[in-house]
Motif scaffolding. Structure first.
Motif, short mmCIF file in Angstrom:
data_model
loop_
_atom_site.label_atom_id
_atom_site.label_comp_id
_atom_site.label_asym_id
_atom_site.label_seq_id
_atom_site.Cartn_x
_atom_site.Cartn_y
_atom_site.Cartn_z
N ASP A 20 0.81 -1.21 0.00
CA ASP A 20 0.00 0.00 0.00
C ASP A 20 0.85 1.27 0.00
OD1 ASP A 20 -2.47 -1.38 0.11
OD2 ASP A 20 -2.13 -1.73 2.25
N LEU A 21 2.17 1.12 0.04
CA LEU A 21 3.06 2.27 0.08
C LEU A 21 3.66 2.56 -1.29
CD1 LEU A 21 5.01 1.32 3.32
CD2 LEU A 21 3.13 2.94 3.13
N ASN A 22 3.92 3.81 -1.56
CA ASN A 22 4.62 4.21 -2.78
C ASN A 22 6.09 4.36 -2.42
OD1 ASN A 22 5.68 5.33 -5.06
ND2 ASN A 22 4.33 7.11 -5.13
N LEU A 23 6.87 3.31 -2.64
CA LEU A 23 8.27 3.30 -2.23
C LEU A 23 9.18 4.07 -3.19
CD1 LEU A 23 8.54 -0.41 -1.07
CD2 LEU A 23 8.06 1.62 0.29
N SER A 24 8.64 4.51 -4.33
CA SER A 24 9.47 5.24 -5.29
C SER A 24 9.82 6.64 -4.80
CB SER A 24 8.78 5.35 -6.65
OG SER A 24 7.61 6.16 -6.55
N THR A 25 9.09 7.15 -3.83
CA THR A 25 9.34 8.50 -3.32
C THR A 25 9.89 8.50 -1.90
OG1 THR A 25 7.07 8.69 -2.55
CG2 THR A 25 7.54 9.52 -4.77
N ILE A 26 10.26 7.33 -1.41
CA ILE A 26 10.72 7.22 -0.03
C ILE A 26 12.05 7.95 0.15
CG2 ILE A 26 11.99 5.08 -0.28
CD1 ILE A 26 10.69 4.22 2.39
N LYS A 27 12.21 8.61 1.29
CA LYS A 27 13.43 9.33 1.62
C LYS A 27 13.81 8.99 3.05
CE LYS A 27 12.52 13.17 -1.43
NZ LYS A 27 12.24 14.58 -1.55
N ARG A 28 15.11 8.88 3.29
CA ARG A 28 15.61 8.63 4.64
C ARG A 28 16.08 9.96 5.22
NH1 ARG A 28 20.03 4.26 4.03
NH2 ARG A 28 20.10 4.53 6.26
N PRO A 29 15.51 10.38 6.34
CA PRO A 29 15.89 11.66 6.93
C PRO A 29 17.38 11.71 7.26
CG PRO A 29 14.02 10.70 8.09
CD PRO A 29 14.50 9.68 7.11
N ASN A 30 17.99 12.83 6.97
CA ASN A 30 19.41 13.08 7.27
C ASN A 30 20.35 12.07 6.63
OD1 ASN A 30 18.82 15.34 8.88
ND2 ASN A 30 18.35 13.99 10.60
N GLN A 31 19.96 11.45 5.53
CA GLN A 31 20.80 10.45 4.88
C GLN A 31 21.20 10.85 3.46
OE1 GLN A 31 22.03 7.71 6.49
NE2 GLN A 31 21.06 8.61 8.27
N LYS A 32 20.91 12.08 3.07
CA LYS A 32 21.30 12.53 1.74
C LYS A 32 22.83 12.51 1.66
CE LYS A 32 20.91 16.32 -1.48
NZ LYS A 32 20.44 17.67 -1.73
N GLN A 33 23.34 12.00 0.56
CA GLN A 33 24.78 11.87 0.39
C GLN A 33 25.38 13.14 -0.20
OE1 GLN A 33 26.58 8.87 1.09
NE2 GLN A 33 24.66 8.36 2.10
N LYS A 34 26.56 13.48 0.25
CA LYS A 34 27.31 14.61 -0.29
C LYS A 34 28.76 14.19 -0.36
CE LYS A 34 28.14 19.50 0.17
NZ LYS A 34 27.79 20.72 0.85
N ARG A 35 29.36 14.34 -1.52
CA ARG A 35 30.74 13.91 -1.73
C ARG A 35 31.71 14.95 -1.18
NH1 ARG A 35 32.76 10.01 -4.61
NH2 ARG A 35 30.75 9.64 -5.58
N VAL A 36 32.73 14.46 -0.47
CA VAL A 36 33.80 15.31 0.02
C VAL A 36 35.14 14.66 -0.32
CG1 VAL A 36 32.45 16.28 1.93
CG2 VAL A 36 33.82 14.24 2.31
N ASN A 37 36.14 15.45 -0.46
CA ASN A 37 37.49 14.95 -0.70
C ASN A 37 38.35 15.26 0.52
OD1 ASN A 37 37.03 14.11 -3.39
ND2 ASN A 37 37.11 16.25 -4.03
N VAL A 38 39.06 14.25 0.98
CA VAL A 38 39.93 14.40 2.14
C VAL A 38 41.28 13.81 1.78
CG1 VAL A 38 40.25 13.84 4.57
CG2 VAL A 38 37.95 14.14 3.68
N ASP A 39 42.34 14.54 2.08
CA ASP A 39 43.69 14.05 1.85
C ASP A 39 44.23 13.44 3.14
OD1 ASP A 39 43.72 14.98 -0.79
OD2 ASP A 39 44.36 16.98 -0.15
N PHE A 40 44.72 12.19 3.05
CA PHE A 40 45.30 11.50 4.18
C PHE A 40 46.76 11.18 3.87
CE2 PHE A 40 40.80 10.06 4.46
CZ PHE A 40 40.50 10.50 5.72
N PRO A 41 47.61 11.14 4.89
CA PRO A 41 48.99 10.70 4.66
C PRO A 41 48.99 9.22 4.26
CG PRO A 41 48.65 11.37 6.96
CD PRO A 41 47.36 11.54 6.26
N THR A 42 50.02 8.82 3.54
CA THR A 42 50.12 7.46 3.04
C THR A 42 50.02 6.43 4.16
OG1 THR A 42 51.49 8.25 1.23
CG2 THR A 42 51.53 5.90 1.66
N TRP A 43 50.70 6.67 5.28
CA TRP A 43 50.66 5.69 6.37
C TRP A 43 49.24 5.47 6.88
CZ3 TRP A 43 48.59 6.69 11.10
CH2 TRP A 43 48.44 8.03 11.48
N MET A 44 48.42 6.52 6.85
CA MET A 44 47.05 6.41 7.33
C MET A 44 46.22 5.58 6.35
SD MET A 44 44.57 9.49 8.64
CE MET A 44 45.81 10.18 9.72
#
Length: 85
Positions: A20-44
């Motif tokens: 009975d649910l329309n799952l095509s419009t479902i959204k998870r609160p606070n779960q929107k993805q956003k891409r970030v770039n982080v530089d780590f030292p090689t050892w890490m």
């Protein structure tokens, strides 16, 4: 279907309410993805890769889990206004 009927159907466990649910419009609160770039030292990166391989997960997964754990811990340990008084 009205919410009252949906709730009644769910409460009485008459049938599977997922149909009975329309799952095509479902959204998870606070779960929107956003891409970030982080530089780590090689050892890490090497340490992350070793631990990820040991756990059988990807580097990205272990970073996300560890960051989430730390943020939850910080939020849990953060003093509230009533604590400061």
């Amino acid at each position: 279907m009205k919410a009252r009927n949906f709730d009644k159907k769910f409460d009485e466990n008459k049938s599977d309410v997922v149909g009975d649910l329309n799952l095509s419009t479902i959204k998870r609160p606070n779960q929107k993805q956003k891409r970030v770039n982080v530089d780590f030292p090689t050892w890490m990166i090497e340490s992350l890769d070793k631990e990820a391989a040991r756990l059988g997960v990807t580097r990205q997964s272990i970073i996300k889990v560890w960051l989430a754990e730390r943020l939850e811990q910080s939020a849990f340990n953060k003093p509230t206004r009533s604590d400061a008084a």
